[in-house]
Design an enzyme around this catalytic site. Structure first.
Site, PDB file in Angstrom:
ATOM      1  N   GLU A   1       8.800  13.700  10.153  1.00  0.00           N
ATOM      2  CA  GLU A   1       9.911  13.329   9.280  1.00  0.00           C
ATOM      3  C   GLU A   1      11.181  14.101   9.618  1.00  0.00           C
ATOM      4  O   GLU A   1      12.284  13.553   9.559  1.00  0.00           O
ATOM      5  CB  GLU A   1       9.509  13.547   7.821  1.00  0.00           C
ATOM      6  CG  GLU A   1       8.360  12.656   7.361  1.00  0.00           C
ATOM      7  CD  GLU A   1       6.971  13.143   7.782  1.00  0.00           C
ATOM      8  OE1 GLU A   1       6.873  14.269   8.341  1.00  0.00           O
ATOM      9  OE2 GLU A   1       5.981  12.422   7.574  1.00  0.00           O
TER      10      GLU A   1
ATOM     11  N   ARG B   1       6.856   1.377  -4.571  1.00  0.00           N
ATOM     12  CA  ARG B   1       6.443   0.507  -3.467  1.00  0.00           C
ATOM     13  C   ARG B   1       5.983  -0.858  -3.973  1.00  0.00           C
ATOM     14  O   ARG B   1       6.082  -1.852  -3.311  1.00  0.00           O
ATOM     15  CB  ARG B   1       5.287   1.169  -2.711  1.00  0.00           C
ATOM     16  CG  ARG B   1       5.609   1.414  -1.262  1.00  0.00           C
ATOM     17  CD  ARG B   1       4.391   1.763  -0.456  1.00  0.00           C
ATOM     18  NE  ARG B   1       3.594   2.829  -0.974  1.00  0.00           N
ATOM     19  CZ  ARG B   1       2.323   3.019  -0.641  1.00  0.00           C
ATOM     20  NH1 ARG B   1       1.733   2.210   0.209  1.00  0.00           N
ATOM     21  NH2 ARG B   1       1.643   4.025  -1.152  1.00  0.00           N
TER      22      ARG B   1
ATOM     23  N   ARG C   1       8.476  -2.966  -1.590  1.00  0.00           N
ATOM     24  CA  ARG C   1       8.357  -2.749  -0.145  1.00  0.00           C
ATOM     25  C   ARG C   1       8.642  -4.028   0.641  1.00  0.00           C
ATOM     26  O   ARG C   1       9.218  -3.986   1.715  1.00  0.00           O
ATOM     27  CB  ARG C   1       6.984  -2.193   0.218  1.00  0.00           C
ATOM     28  CG  ARG C   1       5.819  -3.020  -0.269  1.00  0.00           C
ATOM     29  CD  ARG C   1       4.517  -2.371   0.135  1.00  0.00           C
ATOM     30  NE  ARG C   1       3.385  -2.922  -0.613  1.00  0.00           N
ATOM     31  CZ  ARG C   1       2.157  -2.479  -0.477  1.00  0.00           C
ATOM     32  NH1 ARG C   1       1.881  -1.497   0.337  1.00  0.00           N
ATOM     33  NH2 ARG C   1       1.180  -3.025  -1.179  1.00  0.00           N
TER      34      ARG C   1
ATOM     35  N   PHE D   1       8.682  13.133   1.710  1.00  0.00           N
ATOM     36  CA  PHE D   1       8.758  13.430   3.139  1.00  0.00           C
ATOM     37  C   PHE D   1      10.175  13.250   3.688  1.00  0.00           C
ATOM     38  O   PHE D   1      10.563  13.938   4.633  1.00  0.00           O
ATOM     39  CB  PHE D   1       7.766  12.562   3.926  1.00  0.00           C
ATOM     40  CG  PHE D   1       6.327  12.798   3.538  1.00  0.00           C
ATOM     41  CD1 PHE D   1       5.852  14.076   3.269  1.00  0.00           C
ATOM     42  CD2 PHE D   1       5.432  11.738   3.439  1.00  0.00           C
ATOM     43  CE1 PHE D   1       4.527  14.298   2.907  1.00  0.00           C
ATOM     44  CE2 PHE D   1       4.106  11.944   3.086  1.00  0.00           C
ATOM     45  CZ  PHE D   1       3.652  13.225   2.815  1.00  0.00           C
TER      46      PHE D   1
HETATM   47  C1  TPP Z   1       3.934  15.141   6.221  1.00  0.00           C
HETATM   48  C2  TPP Z   1       3.157  13.880   6.011  1.00  0.00           C
HETATM   49  N1  TPP Z   1       3.642  12.712   6.467  1.00  0.00           N
HETATM   50  C3  TPP Z   1       2.974  11.567   6.256  1.00  0.00           C
HETATM   51  C4  TPP Z   1       1.789  11.564   5.565  1.00  0.00           C
HETATM   52  C5  TPP Z   1       1.071  10.258   5.277  1.00  0.00           C
HETATM   53  N2  TPP Z   1      -0.177  10.180   6.061  1.00  0.00           N
HETATM   54  C6  TPP Z   1      -1.373  10.490   5.517  1.00  0.00           C
HETATM   55  S1  TPP Z   1      -2.609  10.412   6.606  1.00  0.00           S
HETATM   56  C7  TPP Z   1      -1.577   9.911   7.856  1.00  0.00           C
HETATM   57  C8  TPP Z   1      -2.111   9.661   9.227  1.00  0.00           C
HETATM   58  C9  TPP Z   1      -2.820  10.855   9.757  1.00  0.00           C
HETATM   59  O1  TPP Z   1      -3.355  10.619  11.014  1.00  0.00           O
HETATM   60  P1  TPP Z   1      -4.434  11.625  11.584  1.00  0.00           P
HETATM   61  O2  TPP Z   1      -3.928  13.012  11.481  1.00  0.00           O
HETATM   62  O3  TPP Z   1      -4.807  11.158  12.932  1.00  0.00           O
HETATM   63  O4  TPP Z   1      -5.613  11.492  10.551  1.00  0.00           O
HETATM   64  P2  TPP Z   1      -7.006  10.685  10.668  1.00  0.00           P
HETATM   65  O5  TPP Z   1      -6.918   9.766  11.820  1.00  0.00           O
HETATM   66  O6  TPP Z   1      -8.007  11.716  10.857  1.00  0.00           O
HETATM   67  O7  TPP Z   1      -7.160   9.982   9.364  1.00  0.00           O
HETATM   68  C10 TPP Z   1      -0.266   9.827   7.373  1.00  0.00           C
HETATM   69  C11 TPP Z   1       0.891   9.418   8.177  1.00  0.00           C
HETATM   70  C12 TPP Z   1       1.314  12.804   5.088  1.00  0.00           C
HETATM   71  N3  TPP Z   1       0.198  12.909   4.361  1.00  0.00           N
HETATM   72  N4  TPP Z   1       1.994  13.939   5.330  1.00  0.00           N
END
Ligand code: TPP
Ligand code: MG
Lengths: 316, 283
Positions: A61, A170, A13, A86
């Site tokens: 995405e 990564r 990464r 994704f």
């Molecule tokens: C389709 C998809 N894209 C990216 C991710 C990676 N990811 C996991 S949690 C997250 C952030 C989520 O934010 P939010 O919905 O606000 O959750 P919280 O703040 O409650 O943890 C991301 C980008 C995923 N799990 N699924």
């Protein structure tokens, strides 16, 4: 070149972020896109260092593919990252139509390849990304096996234009290459007369380990890093198949549609030899540590040794 | 058990306590987004959901889908407290071979209705469950929790349109508005504007409540259940890392591999919760 399994100095990464920085500083058309995984990829720093050359589109995405397509139309050079699943299966129609069919240029990097998705588990563990992108006409499909190779492939993709998918892990990979290597043809890392092992990504280091063990048992293996799954270096492949007569492939991916399939297709059309594909068969991912998952799915030197022995016994 | 308001608060403390212990057992995980849904889970599982671990497949049960699947650890602590599996199992979170993966898996974990983790997909499945139950004339409820970051995904808005169009009045969507997604503040990454106004514009009944207040959540659900002809959105005003002040203040609190300082703070929070729980439900 190989020796004992020494790890890269840099995580993949960081190599990604550093390479984008270098390219972007020299070319203001370069733009990096992330979908809320920039802290996971260490690209958050690009936002400050590259004003106007970085955008975090949020958790979108599919939209990201379209945005990149639009950016490409107005002359930008998009580098797109998210986890492999994704940027491929989640956004496949957008990737296919808005970038592939529309014949626009973009470099797409899918990280956390296969079992290296670890504790993110089945939803995040992609064993089919290469198969998906390989179906898009003219798309280039690479799997980087070490950090330096990743850097090289990113620059190659940038120079060539068109649609490129680069699969990475990564974290740190086993270091395979010095900084004077080029990656225009498949890399023959070891030559032997008995069997050809063709691998990509994390399976290259496993294959080299397997080759050492096989040699101790009196079987000499050719090991090829087939980092470019498409276009496939058919000349190197056939030359090795002719020299050894048996081919085994090894990939951190489903055996259907990826490296194993590409090799099988090329051999059966050009120079059929006995072949066995090591990889994931009819299974989904799950949570676990990489080393554990390698065992679960048979993605290690042990499996390669076992399968090579099986093939050679049949042939002999 | 007769559920009183104190009981819900107590239940929330229990869920928080076991969520932290479970995450500590594996040594890393999604602390922030697990903790912000604890109160909502306490109200749902402590009072509203008609579910029973001994009759888990009853077609008339209420359904819950954790669309923001990375909050799995909080759901698992809740399901353990509702006797779907043992405490021993709880501490296998994310271990090799576990039945409790980061993201909920309906084929692995008793009590989990839908496999989630790829953001945006759970809310569609929940809408499908609500739609199917309505088609079949059942009067059970379907609840889903989505993240405020998750709502970046276009698919969420497709599910929301579907639910409103089909007048799914036995469908309640909670939006965990903890103001953060993975890379930082939602307002910096993808401005959500006003979720209440957005949901109303999409045809939902919508209100915002204090997501750390079990009574407020409970009352909002009661109001939702009185509505007909329209699904409800309850926007939970929450804090990422909710209920553990140290974690609330930590900037990067999405996925944490605790440092020494973090561990000390988490241990202190656990000790405090343990003391509160030792007093029993009716203190
Ligand atoms: C389709 C998809 N894209 C990216 C991710 C990676 N990811 C996991 S949690 C997250 C952030 C989520 O934010 P939010 O919905 O606000 O959750 P919280 O703040 O409650 O943890 C991301 C980008 C995923 N799990 N699924
Ligand atoms: Mg959030």
């Amino acid at each position: 070149m190989m020796g004992s399994a020494r790890l890269d100095d840099k995580e993949m990464r960081q190599t990604y972020a550093d390479t984008i920085l270098e390219l972007a500083r020299n070319d203001d058309r370069v733009i990096a896109l992330e979908a809320d995984l920039s802290s996971a990829m260490t690209t958050s720093r690009l936002e400050k260092e590259l004003p106007g050359q970085f955008v975090n589109v949020g958790i979108m995405e599919a939209n990201m593919m379209g945005i990149a397509a639009g950016l490409s139309i107005v002359g930008r050079k998009p580098f797109i990252h998210s986890f492999g699943q994704f940027v491929t299966r989640r956004a496949f129609d957008q990737l296919f139509v808005s970038l592939g069919y529309a014949k626009l240029s973009a470099v797409i990097v899918g990280s956390d390849a296969g079992v290296t998705a670890e504790h993110n588990g089945g939803t995040h563990m992609t064993f089919e990304d290469i198969a998906l992108v390989r179906e898009i006409p003219n798309a280039h499909v690479y799997e980087a096996s070490d950090s330096y190779q990743l850097q090289y492939l990113l620059k190659k993709a940038y120079k060539e234009g068109g649609l490129h998918y680069i699969r990475t892990i990564r974290k740190k990979a086993v270091k395979l290459y010095d900084e004077n290597e080029t990656f225009e043809k498949a890399k023959v890392l070891r030559s032997g007369k008995d069997v050809t092992i063709i691998a990509s990504g994390i399976m290259v280091a496993e294959s080299l380990q397997a080759a050492v063990q096989l040699s101790q048992m009196g079987m000499e293996a050719t090991v090829i890093d087939m980092f470019s799954i498409k276009p496939l270096d058919i000349d190197t492949l056939i030359e090795a198949a002719k020299a050894t007569g048996v081919v085994v492939t090894a990939e951190n991916h489903n055996v259907n549609g990826g490296l194993g399939s590409a090799v099988a297709e090329a051999l059966s059309e050009n120079f059929p030899v006995p072949l066995y594909r090591i990889g994931v068969r009819e299974r989904f991912g799950q949570v676990g540590q990489t080393e554990y998952l390698k065992k679960v799915y048979g993605l290690n030197a042990e499996t390669i040794v076992k399968e090579v022995k099986n093939r050679l016994e049949v042939v002999i | 058990m007769q559920v009183t308001e104190t009981n819900l608060q107590f239940f929330a403390k229990q869920i928080r306590f076991y969520t932290l212990k479970e995450l500590q057992a594996v040594g890393f995980g999604h602390y922030g987004g697990s903790l912000s849904i604890v109160e909502a889970l306490a109200v749902l599982y402590g009072k509203h959901l008609t579910i029973d671990a001994d009759d888990a497949n009853n077609p008339d049960r209420d359904y819950f889908v954790l669309s923001k699947g990375h909050g799995g650890p909080a759901l698992y602590a809740t399901l353990f407290l509702k006797k779907f599996f043992s405490e021993e199992t709880l501490y296998t979170l994310n271990q090799n071979g576990t039945t409790l993966p980061s993201h909920p898996d309906r084929n692995l974990t008793p009590g989990v209705e839908m496999t989630t983790g790829s953001l945006g997909q759970g809310i569609s499945a929940a809408a499908g469950i609500a739609f199917g139950n309505k088609l079949d004339g059942r009067s059970n409820y379907t609840y889903a929790i989505v993240g405020d970051g998750e709502l970046n995904e276009g698919q969420c808005w497709e599910a929301i349109q579907f639910a409103a169009h089909h007048k799914l009045d036995h469908f309640v969507v909670f939006i965990d508005e903890n103001k953060k997604q993975l890379d930082g503040l939602t307002i910096d990454i993808m401005n959500p504007f006003d979720f209440v106004e957005k949901m109303k514009a999409f045809g939902f009944a919508a209100e915002r409540v204090d997501g750390s207040n079990v009574d407020a959540i409970d009352e909002a659900i009661q109001r939702a259940k009185k509505r007909s002809g329209q699904p409800t959105a309850i926007v939970l005003d929450t804090t990422k890392g909710q209920g553990v002040s140290y974690l609330e203040e930590k900037v990067d609190n999405h996925h944490i591999r605790p440092s020494m300082d973090d561990t000390n703070a988490i241990n202190a929070a656990l000790a405090e919760l343990e003391k509160a729980l030792a007093g029993g439900e009716n203190q």
